[in-house]
Write a protein that holds these residues in place. Structure first.
Motif, PDB file in Angstrom:
ATOM      1  N   GLN A 135       0.815  -1.255   0.146  1.00 33.43           N
ATOM      2  CA  GLN A 135       0.076   0.123   0.069  1.00 33.43           C
ATOM      3  C   GLN A 135       0.745   1.367  -0.066  1.00 33.43           C
ATOM      4  OE1 GLN A 135      -0.395  -2.305   2.553  1.00 33.43           O
ATOM      5  NE2 GLN A 135      -2.036  -3.373   1.559  1.00 33.43           N
ATOM      6  N   GLU A 136       2.221   1.226   0.663  1.00 29.78           N
ATOM      7  CA  GLU A 136       2.890   2.476   0.756  1.00 29.78           C
ATOM      8  C   GLU A 136       4.466   2.396   0.655  1.00 29.78           C
ATOM      9  OE1 GLU A 136       1.059   3.732   4.520  1.00 29.78           O
ATOM     10  OE2 GLU A 136       2.410   2.595   5.656  1.00 29.78           O
ATOM     11  N   TYR A 137       4.959   3.552   0.745  1.00 27.96           N
ATOM     12  CA  TYR A 137       6.466   3.657   0.986  1.00 27.96           C
ATOM     13  C   TYR A 137       6.790   4.114   2.320  1.00 27.96           C
ATOM     14  CZ  TYR A 137       6.589   2.886  -3.884  1.00 27.96           C
ATOM     15  OH  TYR A 137       6.645   2.151  -5.368  1.00 27.96           O
ATOM     16  N   ASP A 138       7.461   3.536   3.171  1.00 30.31           N
ATOM     17  CA  ASP A 138       7.904   4.424   4.496  1.00 30.31           C
ATOM     18  C   ASP A 138       9.192   4.479   4.226  1.00 30.31           C
ATOM     19  OD1 ASP A 138       5.340   4.039   5.829  1.00 30.31           O
ATOM     20  OD2 ASP A 138       5.768   1.857   6.241  1.00 30.31           O
ATOM     21  N   ILE A 139       9.741   5.929   4.480  1.00 34.02           N
ATOM     22  CA  ILE A 139      10.880   6.593   4.311  1.00 34.02           C
ATOM     23  C   ILE A 139      11.357   7.216   5.562  1.00 34.02           C
ATOM     24  CG2 ILE A 139      12.338   8.192   2.897  1.00 34.02           C
ATOM     25  CD1 ILE A 139      10.240   7.773   0.677  1.00 34.02           C
ATOM     26  N   ARG A 140      12.568   6.916   6.040  1.00 31.00           N
ATOM     27  CA  ARG A 140      13.219   7.614   6.884  1.00 31.00           C
ATOM     28  C   ARG A 140      14.450   8.303   6.628  1.00 31.00           C
ATOM     29  NH1 ARG A 140      11.604   2.913   7.942  1.00 31.00           N
ATOM     30  NH2 ARG A 140      13.808   2.087   7.867  1.00 31.00           N
ATOM     31  N   ALA A 141      14.679   9.572   6.789  1.00 29.39           N
ATOM     32  CA  ALA A 141      15.644  10.350   6.158  1.00 29.39           C
ATOM     33  C   ALA A 141      16.297  11.159   7.333  1.00 29.39           C
ATOM     34  CB  ALA A 141      15.172  11.615   5.213  1.00 29.39           C
ATOM     35  N   ASP A 142      17.689  10.826   7.463  1.00 31.58           N
ATOM     36  CA  ASP A 142      18.368  11.484   8.767  1.00 31.58           C
ATOM     37  C   ASP A 142      18.886  12.728   8.139  1.00 31.58           C
ATOM     38  OD1 ASP A 142      18.336   9.227  10.048  1.00 31.58           O
ATOM     39  OD2 ASP A 142      20.431   8.358   9.545  1.00 31.58           O
ATOM     40  N   ILE A 143      18.313  13.942   8.936  1.00 35.03           N
ATOM     41  CA  ILE A 143      18.656  15.090   8.872  1.00 35.03           C
ATOM     42  C   ILE A 143      18.824  15.849   9.978  1.00 35.03           C
ATOM     43  CG2 ILE A 143      17.931  17.420   7.606  1.00 35.03           C
ATOM     44  CD1 ILE A 143      15.643  15.688   6.214  1.00 35.03           C
ATOM     45  N   PRO A 144      19.793  15.370  10.772  1.00 36.93           N
ATOM     46  CA  PRO A 144      19.956  16.135  12.050  1.00 36.93           C
ATOM     47  C   PRO A 144      20.490  17.496  12.338  1.00 36.93           C
ATOM     48  CG  PRO A 144      21.866  14.684  11.538  1.00 36.93           C
ATOM     49  CD  PRO A 144      20.795  14.540  10.547  1.00 36.93           C
ATOM     50  N   GLY A 145      20.038  18.362  13.073  1.00 38.22           N
ATOM     51  CA  GLY A 145      20.395  19.734  13.475  1.00 38.22           C
ATOM     52  C   GLY A 145      19.817  20.505  12.814  1.00 38.22           C
ATOM     53  N   VAL A 146      18.585  20.405  12.075  1.00 37.59           N
ATOM     54  CA  VAL A 146      17.622  21.236  11.025  1.00 37.59           C
ATOM     55  C   VAL A 146      16.299  21.372  11.904  1.00 37.59           C
ATOM     56  CG1 VAL A 146      16.717  21.620   8.825  1.00 37.59           C
ATOM     57  CG2 VAL A 146      19.027  20.316   9.057  1.00 37.59           C
ATOM     58  N   GLU A 147      15.921  22.459  11.742  1.00 32.04           N
ATOM     59  CA  GLU A 147      14.340  22.879  12.269  1.00 32.04           C
ATOM     60  C   GLU A 147      13.463  22.150  11.466  1.00 32.04           C
ATOM     61  OE1 GLU A 147      13.948  24.306  15.193  1.00 32.04           O
ATOM     62  OE2 GLU A 147      16.060  24.673  15.727  1.00 32.04           O
ATOM     63  N   LYS A 148      12.434  22.043  11.904  1.00 33.35           N
ATOM     64  CA  LYS A 148      11.352  21.441  11.108  1.00 33.35           C
ATOM     65  C   LYS A 148      11.012  22.321   9.897  1.00 33.35           C
ATOM     66  CE  LYS A 148       7.323  21.255  12.856  1.00 33.35           C
ATOM     67  NZ  LYS A 148       6.194  21.163  13.601  1.00 33.35           N
ATOM     68  N   ASP A 149      10.906  23.714  10.114  1.00 31.51           N
ATOM     69  CA  ASP A 149      10.392  24.550   9.349  1.00 31.51           C
ATOM     70  C   ASP A 149      11.268  24.745   8.102  1.00 31.51           C
ATOM     71  OD1 ASP A 149       8.208  25.135  10.782  1.00 31.51           O
ATOM     72  OD2 ASP A 149       9.004  26.828  11.912  1.00 31.51           O
ATOM     73  N   ASP A 150      12.660  24.223   8.270  1.00 38.84           N
ATOM     74  CA  ASP A 150      13.605  24.488   7.240  1.00 38.84           C
ATOM     75  C   ASP A 150      13.707  22.983   6.349  1.00 38.84           C
ATOM     76  OD1 ASP A 150      14.286  27.078   7.945  1.00 38.84           O
ATOM     77  OD2 ASP A 150      15.784  26.211   9.466  1.00 38.84           O
ATOM     78  N   ILE A 151      12.765  22.366   6.316  1.00 41.75           N
ATOM     79  CA  ILE A 151      12.698  21.075   5.725  1.00 41.75           C
ATOM     80  C   ILE A 151      11.715  21.282   4.649  1.00 41.75           C
ATOM     81  CG2 ILE A 151      12.655  18.484   5.639  1.00 41.75           C
ATOM     82  CD1 ILE A 151      13.540  18.550   8.427  1.00 41.75           C
ATOM     83  N   LYS A 152      11.808  20.813   3.308  1.00 37.52           N
ATOM     84  CA  LYS A 152      10.760  20.785   2.481  1.00 37.52           C
ATOM     85  C   LYS A 152      10.618  19.436   1.575  1.00 37.52           C
ATOM     86  CE  LYS A 152      11.107  25.579   1.457  1.00 37.52           C
ATOM     87  NZ  LYS A 152      11.997  26.548   1.064  1.00 37.52           N
ATOM     88  N   VAL A 153       9.461  18.786   1.615  1.00 38.65           N
ATOM     89  CA  VAL A 153       9.422  17.565   0.670  1.00 38.65           C
ATOM     90  C   VAL A 153       8.695  17.927  -0.567  1.00 38.65           C
ATOM     91  CG1 VAL A 153       8.763  15.435   0.774  1.00 38.65           C
ATOM     92  CG2 VAL A 153       9.734  16.342   2.935  1.00 38.65           C
ATOM     93  N   GLU A 154       8.915  17.537  -1.692  1.00 37.40           N
ATOM     94  CA  GLU A 154       8.181  17.820  -2.673  1.00 37.40           C
ATOM     95  C   GLU A 154       7.968  16.573  -3.516  1.00 37.40           C
ATOM     96  OE1 GLU A 154      10.366  20.558  -5.036  1.00 37.40           O
ATOM     97  OE2 GLU A 154      10.245  22.176  -3.569  1.00 37.40           O
ATOM     98  N   ILE A 155       6.453  16.303  -4.001  1.00 37.19           N
ATOM     99  CA  ILE A 155       6.216  15.183  -4.556  1.00 37.19           C
ATOM    100  C   ILE A 155       5.571  15.469  -5.904  1.00 37.19           C
ATOM    101  CG2 ILE A 155       4.927  13.037  -4.397  1.00 37.19           C
ATOM    102  CD1 ILE A 155       4.867  13.277  -1.270  1.00 37.19           C
ATOM    103  N   ASP A 156       6.167  14.792  -6.978  1.00 38.08           N
ATOM    104  CA  ASP A 156       5.511  14.843  -8.227  1.00 38.08           C
ATOM    105  C   ASP A 156       5.640  13.611  -8.908  1.00 38.08           C
ATOM    106  OD1 ASP A 156       4.824  15.934 -10.751  1.00 38.08           O
ATOM    107  OD2 ASP A 156       7.012  16.677 -11.388  1.00 38.08           O
ATOM    108  N   GLY A 157       4.347  13.009  -8.783  1.00 38.41           N
ATOM    109  CA  GLY A 157       4.107  11.551  -9.510  1.00 38.41           C
ATOM    110  C   GLY A 157       4.897  10.500  -8.555  1.00 38.41           C
ATOM    111  N   ASN A 158       5.920  10.105  -9.033  1.00 37.77           N
ATOM    112  CA  ASN A 158       6.968   9.215  -8.281  1.00 37.77           C
ATOM    113  C   ASN A 158       8.230   9.698  -8.028  1.00 37.77           C
ATOM    114  OD1 ASN A 158       7.929   8.995 -11.038  1.00 37.77           O
ATOM    115  ND2 ASN A 158       8.217   6.923 -11.076  1.00 37.77           N
ATOM    116  N   ARG A 159       8.318  10.875  -8.200  1.00 37.00           N
ATOM    117  CA  ARG A 159       9.546  11.528  -7.930  1.00 37.00           C
ATOM    118  C   ARG A 159       9.563  12.449  -6.574  1.00 37.00           C
ATOM    119  NH1 ARG A 159      14.449  12.878  -9.529  1.00 37.00           N
ATOM    120  NH2 ARG A 159      15.318  14.850  -9.402  1.00 37.00           N
ATOM    121  N   VAL A 160      10.434  12.019  -5.689  1.00 44.19           N
ATOM    122  CA  VAL A 160      10.582  12.893  -4.321  1.00 44.19           C
ATOM    123  C   VAL A 160      11.805  13.615  -4.175  1.00 44.19           C
ATOM    124  CG1 VAL A 160      10.333  12.297  -1.959  1.00 44.19           C
ATOM    125  CG2 VAL A 160       9.195  10.891  -3.367  1.00 44.19           C
TER     126      VAL A 160
END
Length: 146
Positions: free
Chosen positions: A52-77
């Motif tokens: 049903q889905e993809y579960d992704i974990r990305a290590d991004i230590p030391g960054v504020e939540k508001d400074d992270i962007k995720v863009e999805i376009d079809g199957n490209r992330v």
């Protein structure tokens, strides 16, 4: 600039066999600013897939939540993050610093399109967790040959 010039002595170079003779010059070129950015680590990923889905974990230590962007376009992330430099400067007693500032990103393509309307993202303890449901009916379709 003249401190990098070396006199050319053809017979001396031929007489002494040194297989790593020019390695230092090559490495110096890689350390030039703007040519090789080894000081900014890549975003490391774990991607798990279910029916049903993809579960992704990305290590991004030391960054504020508001400074992270995720863009999805079809199957490209595309995941991008910006680590900002602190405004307080404590350089007087600093002997060595391995902290880095700037932007980092990671782009990848999944086998199936993502239903971006149902996608979820959480950021906890330096790890971005994405739950990306597969788009319904987007699986592979086998065509019968008549």
């Amino acid at each position: 600039m003249s401190h990098h010039l070396k006199p050319f002595e053809p017979f001396t170079d031929l007489m002494s066999f040194d297989p790593v003779r020019n390695v230092e010059d090559m490495l110096r070129a890689f350390r030039q600013p703007g040519q090789w950015r080894s000081d900014v680590p890549a975003i490391r990923l774990d991607i798990d897939e279910t029916e049903q889905e993809y579960d992704i974990r990305a290590d991004i230590p030391g960054v504020e939540k508001d400074d992270i962007k995720v863009e999805i376009d079809g199957n490209r992330v595309v995941i991008s993050a910006e680590r900002k430099q602190d405004t307080e400067k404590k350089r007087g007693n600093t002997v060595h610093s391995e902290r880095h500032w700037g932007q980092q990103y990671r782009a990848f393509t999944l086998p199936n399109p993502v239903d971006d309307a149902k996608a979820e993202a959480r950021y906890e303890h330096g790890v971005l967790k994405l739950t990306l449901p597969k788009k319904a009916g987007a699986g592979m379709h086998r065509l019968d040959i008549h």
